[in-house]
Write a protein that holds these residues in place. Structure first.
Motif, PDB file in Angstrom:
ATOM      1  N   HIS A   1      -4.179  31.897 -21.911  1.00 18.41           N
ATOM      2  CA  HIS A   1      -4.729  32.437 -23.163  1.00 18.41           C
ATOM      3  C   HIS A   1      -4.462  33.934 -23.266  1.00 18.41           C
ATOM      4  O   HIS A   1      -4.045  34.438 -24.307  1.00 18.41           O
ATOM      5  CB  HIS A   1      -6.251  32.177 -23.231  1.00 18.41           C
ATOM      6  CG  HIS A   1      -6.625  30.750 -23.458  1.00 18.41           C
ATOM      7  ND1 HIS A   1      -5.874  29.891 -24.232  1.00 18.41           N
ATOM      8  CD2 HIS A   1      -7.699  30.039 -23.020  1.00 18.41           C
ATOM      9  CE1 HIS A   1      -6.473  28.703 -24.262  1.00 18.41           C
ATOM     10  NE2 HIS A   1      -7.572  28.769 -23.528  1.00 18.41           N
TER      11      HIS A   1
ATOM     12  N   PHE B   1     -11.519  32.326 -23.027  1.00 18.47           N
ATOM     13  CA  PHE B   1     -12.119  31.567 -21.933  1.00 18.47           C
ATOM     14  C   PHE B   1     -12.638  30.231 -22.450  1.00 18.47           C
ATOM     15  O   PHE B   1     -12.968  30.097 -23.629  1.00 18.47           O
ATOM     16  CB  PHE B   1     -13.259  32.358 -21.272  1.00 18.47           C
ATOM     17  CG  PHE B   1     -14.440  32.603 -22.183  1.00 18.47           C
ATOM     18  CD1 PHE B   1     -15.502  31.709 -22.254  1.00 18.47           C
ATOM     19  CD2 PHE B   1     -14.488  33.737 -22.981  1.00 18.47           C
ATOM     20  CE1 PHE B   1     -16.588  31.931 -23.094  1.00 18.47           C
ATOM     21  CE2 PHE B   1     -15.562  33.974 -23.832  1.00 18.47           C
ATOM     22  CZ  PHE B   1     -16.618  33.075 -23.886  1.00 18.47           C
TER      23      PHE B   1
ATOM     24  N   GLY C   1     -11.474  35.038 -15.237  1.00 21.98           N
ATOM     25  CA  GLY C   1     -10.338  35.631 -15.934  1.00 21.98           C
ATOM     26  C   GLY C   1     -10.042  37.055 -15.512  1.00 21.98           C
ATOM     27  O   GLY C   1      -8.950  37.574 -15.777  1.00 21.98           O
TER      28      GLY C   1
ATOM     29  N   GLU D   1      -7.681  36.378 -12.319  1.00 22.54           N
ATOM     30  CA  GLU D   1      -6.385  35.728 -12.553  1.00 22.54           C
ATOM     31  C   GLU D   1      -6.116  35.647 -14.055  1.00 22.54           C
ATOM     32  O   GLU D   1      -6.956  35.161 -14.816  1.00 22.54           O
ATOM     33  CB  GLU D   1      -6.385  34.319 -11.948  1.00 22.54           C
ATOM     34  CG  GLU D   1      -5.065  33.589 -12.108  1.00 22.54           C
ATOM     35  CD  GLU D   1      -5.117  32.207 -11.474  1.00 22.54           C
ATOM     36  OE1 GLU D   1      -4.159  31.440 -11.668  1.00 22.54           O
ATOM     37  OE2 GLU D   1      -6.111  31.888 -10.794  1.00 22.54           O
ATOM     38  N   GLU D   2      -4.964  36.162 -14.474  1.00 21.27           N
ATOM     39  CA  GLU D   2      -4.627  36.164 -15.902  1.00 21.27           C
ATOM     40  C   GLU D   2      -4.337  34.753 -16.391  1.00 21.27           C
ATOM     41  O   GLU D   2      -3.460  34.072 -15.864  1.00 21.27           O
ATOM     42  CB  GLU D   2      -3.414  37.072 -16.155  1.00 21.27           C
ATOM     43  CG  GLU D   2      -3.118  37.289 -17.618  1.00 21.27           C
ATOM     44  CD  GLU D   2      -2.057  38.359 -17.841  1.00 21.27           C
ATOM     45  OE1 GLU D   2      -2.435  39.528 -18.046  1.00 21.27           O
ATOM     46  OE2 GLU D   2      -0.870  38.022 -17.781  1.00 21.27           O
ATOM     47  N   SER D   3      -5.068  34.322 -17.409  1.00 26.40           N
ATOM     48  CA  SER D   3      -4.923  32.962 -17.932  1.00 26.40           C
ATOM     49  C   SER D   3      -3.788  32.878 -18.944  1.00 26.40           C
ATOM     50  O   SER D   3      -3.274  33.891 -19.427  1.00 26.40           O
ATOM     51  CB  SER D   3      -6.224  32.524 -18.604  1.00 26.40           C
ATOM     52  OG  SER D   3      -6.439  33.287 -19.789  1.00 26.40           O
TER      53      SER D   3
ATOM     54  N   VAL E   1     -12.698  37.536 -21.588  1.00 23.94           N
ATOM     55  CA  VAL E   1     -12.539  36.499 -20.566  1.00 23.94           C
ATOM     56  C   VAL E   1     -13.855  36.290 -19.826  1.00 23.94           C
ATOM     57  O   VAL E   1     -14.795  37.080 -19.967  1.00 23.94           O
ATOM     58  CB  VAL E   1     -11.432  36.881 -19.558  1.00 23.94           C
ATOM     59  CG1 VAL E   1     -10.104  37.077 -20.278  1.00 23.94           C
ATOM     60  CG2 VAL E   1     -11.803  38.141 -18.778  1.00 23.94           C
TER      61      VAL E   1
END
Length: 367
Positions: free
Chosen positions: A222, A108, A215, A218-220, A211
């Motif tokens: 990263h 994050f 996060g 929604e999947e980042s 995260v």
């Protein structure tokens, strides 16, 4: 059987926040662990298992005892820890006896939380930690080589292990993990040496993407990058919001469910961390059920009945006669041991029976 997982990561990745959440979870469940002494750097957490709760509803025991996992926290590592940077790698010895490693990686962005390398890059950060673990293993193997070299004249077997240790040191120096090393099939002396070394990079690794609240929804990029890297290595990856987990531990069960629901999730990611650690090591649970307690016992997948009996007490394994077994599905269907016996679904199994996950068992033994 004690399952322990060591937590590693760079400073400021959320490792301590996650551990504090685990510690609070431990304190809430403390009554469930007989003869359990907790040290400041260790949290003992129950393995979530709805089957245990379902059995307890049928049996109505005085207490319920879950299987447990120990999490052991160490100070954050930095690049150059092996050379004394930061706090160095002096604390790695604390996790050398752990069965697996939970590698917490920051996924994050937050300008208010300093990153030791100035920017968030999960793959770079993971590589930094893993390089330090490899270097620590090289140091361990080098010390073993020095000791074996002194034993060679008096012990020919030590000579065989010495050559393998040199090969292992070369392998690690090339940047490889010990888990990738080819252990010779017929060198029993070296197999014992390997066990004694307890190398960090030989352990199962679980990547933990920490995260923020966003996060979770929604999947980042990263998280995706870290999951892909974990998959390539054949490792499990879990996503956790350490800050949210810390907040949840101060709430009632109803309040926790409400907060989780607001993020569109049904259970705490901390639950997923514990469950993943349990299954990563090929562990299962069988149950004992009676008026005093309903309890989950941990065993290795593939173990035979006498070995599983030994989890309760070594005398049970030594004097094993037979086991009475009811599958979890049958127990829930017929609702009691007596009803299962009448329906003919209670089986009598001998020494060669491979215990199945979820078996409800009663052991007969003679000492």
């Amino acid at each position: 059987m004690a399952l322990s997982i060591g937590i590693v990561g760079l400073p400021n990745v959320g490792k301590s926040t996650l551990f504090n959440a685990l510690t609070k979870a431990q304190n809430a469940q403390a009554a469930n662990y007989p003869f359990c002494t907790i040290e400041p750097n260790k949290a003992t957490v129950s393995v979530p298992d709805k089957r245990l709760e379902a059995l307890a509803e049928l049996v109505n025991p005085q207490k319920i005892i879950h299987a447990t996992v120990d999490f052991i926290d160490i100070a954050g590592l930095v690049k150059g820890a092996s050379k004394g940077e930061g706090l160095g790698n002096q604390f790695l010895a604390n996790i050398r006896e752990c069965a697996a490693i939970l590698h917490v990686v920051r996924c994050f962005e937050d300008e208010n939380i300093t990153h030791v390398d100035g920017s968030v890059n999960p793959l770079r950060d993971a590589e930094t930690i893993e390089t330090e673990l490899i270097i620590a293993d090289i140091q361990t193997v080098t010390r073993k080589i020095e000791r074996l070299a002194k034993q060679v004249k008096a012990d020919k077997e030590a000579g065989k292990s010495l050559e393998e240790c040199k090969r292992l040191a070369d392998f690690l120096n090339e940047g490889n993990k010990a888990s990738q090393f080819d252990i010779p099939e017929h060198n029993e002396h070296f197999k014992q040496v390997w066990h004694e070394l307890s190398l960090l990079t030989a352990k199962k690794m679980i990547y933990c993407a920490n995260v923020d609240e966003k996060g979770l929804e929604e999947e980042s990029a990263h998280v995706k990058a870290l999951k892909e890297a974990a998959q390539k290595q054949g490792c499990e990856a879990v996503v956790v919001c350490a800050n949210l987990e810390a907040e949840l531990q101060g709430l009632s069960a109803e309040e926790q469910a409400e907060m989780l629901s607001s993020y569109g999730i049904s259970e705490s990611s901390l639950v997923n961390v514990v469950r993943t650690g349990y299954h990563t090591l090929g562990l299962c649970s069988y149950f004992t059920a009676g008026p005093q307690e309903v309890r989950a016992w941990t065993f290795k997948q593939g173990w035979k009945a006498p070995q599983c009996a030994g989890v309760i007490h070594t005398d049970f394994e030594k004097g094993f006669i037979r086991a009475e077994v009811i599958s979890y599905a049958d127990y829930v269907k017929f609702k009691s041991e007596a009803a299962c016996r009448s329906a003919g679904v209670l089986r009598v199994e001998g020494k060669e029976y491979a215990v199945q996950d979820g078996d409800v068992m009663h052991f007969l033994f003679n000492v």
